[in-house]
Design a protein around this motif. Sequence first.
Motif, short mmCIF file in Angstrom:
data_model
loop_
_atom_site.label_atom_id
_atom_site.label_comp_id
_atom_site.label_asym_id
_atom_site.label_seq_id
_atom_site.Cartn_x
_atom_site.Cartn_y
_atom_site.Cartn_z
N PHE A 278 50.39 38.79 34.64
CA PHE A 278 50.57 39.63 35.83
C PHE A 278 49.25 39.79 36.58
O PHE A 278 49.19 39.68 37.81
N GLU A 279 48.20 40.05 35.83
CA GLU A 279 46.89 40.27 36.45
C GLU A 279 46.39 39.01 37.17
O GLU A 279 45.87 39.08 38.28
N ASP A 280 46.56 37.87 36.54
CA ASP A 280 46.08 36.63 37.16
C ASP A 280 46.93 36.24 38.36
O ASP A 280 46.40 35.72 39.36
N PHE A 281 48.24 36.48 38.30
CA PHE A 281 49.07 36.19 39.47
C PHE A 281 48.68 37.08 40.64
O PHE A 281 48.62 36.61 41.78
N ALA A 282 48.40 38.34 40.38
CA ALA A 282 48.03 39.27 41.46
C ALA A 282 46.78 38.84 42.20
O ALA A 282 46.57 39.22 43.36
N ALA A 283 45.94 38.03 41.55
CA ALA A 283 44.71 37.55 42.17
C ALA A 283 44.92 36.29 43.00
O ALA A 283 43.98 35.81 43.65
N THR A 284 46.14 35.75 43.03
CA THR A 284 46.40 34.52 43.78
C THR A 284 46.82 34.83 45.21
O THR A 284 47.30 35.93 45.52
#
Length: 354
Positions: free
Chosen positions: A55-61
């Motif tokens: 979730f955290e990495d997707f939010a940074a995309t």
Amino acid sequence: MTRTLPRRVALSGLLPISLLLAACSASGTGATTEGVDPIAVNAFSVMEAANVPVFEDFAATEAAGDLAASDFVTSYGASGDQSRAVVAGADADVVHYSLETDITRLVDEGLVAEDWRETPTRGIATSSVVVFVVREGNPLGIETWDDLVEKDAEIITPNPGSSGSARWNILAAWAHVVGNGGDEDEARGFLADLLDHTIALPASGREATTAFTDGSGDVLLSYENEAILARQNGAEVDYVVPPDTLLIENPAAVTTSADETARAFLEFMTSAQAQADYAASGFRPVVDGVDVPDVEGANDPADPFPAPEQLFTIDDLFGGWGRAAGEFFGDGEDGNPLGIVTEIQQRTGKVGDE
């Protein structure tokens, strides 16, 4: 017919024990962003801790737009129960389950598109193998499927009636017999012996892990990733990848009502970045090109996902889940026969924990 997996390297990571022990229920990751539509993720229980870094990495995309990690609203539980809850009206934009049949239930209800498997990974988001989780030091010397019954081990495995992980476990035991030249009668006998040694059938894979780490039983039949995650979180257990086991493939899809951001998240789940996150929790990557370091908690952190001597698959040995679900786990309703496993459970009285 057997298959081996290519060696892939994985990422180390330590996840808080509070996530491992959290209740498998609907929750949010925090206060949602004003004006941003949340993504409702409905998944099987063992994904709870593993999804946090994804979730955290997707939010940074760029594809996430203004979506924050806290804008994911999640529900976790036994795979079959989760799927049935969506049919009953539970919110879901992205569904991620243990079994293909829990997705096809939603297809039959018009909640997931019929072409959900038309992706580069055939709709599979995570994978693992069936392993034996044992007490530290493996005091009974459990190495093979036959050891489970010959050494009188007290076994814990989830209930096939509610848990997808349980169905993988049971079919791995069946594959051990028929995949090595045994006939159906021998496989039925082995399953009956296995269930006779089973002291608990919790509702989900996560509940089964908790029961074992709390001190019940000698052996837990489980996913490799569950064993690794438990060790990462301080559980004093070991695990054994048997010489022959079953490849576990967990599907994911979007519902027909999902927006473009949810669809982008589904695609992100099989990116090299997300697969590295899942590898950190012990899942075997489903794509090539995942270049990540050691996996803490694995038997060999530098080679965390060794290829078993024999790796059976649902498609090769059982004709796919569309056939295996009814043949082995049918409930006898609507004039259909009882499944092989259902019949053995009823005959042995091993129908699940109260």
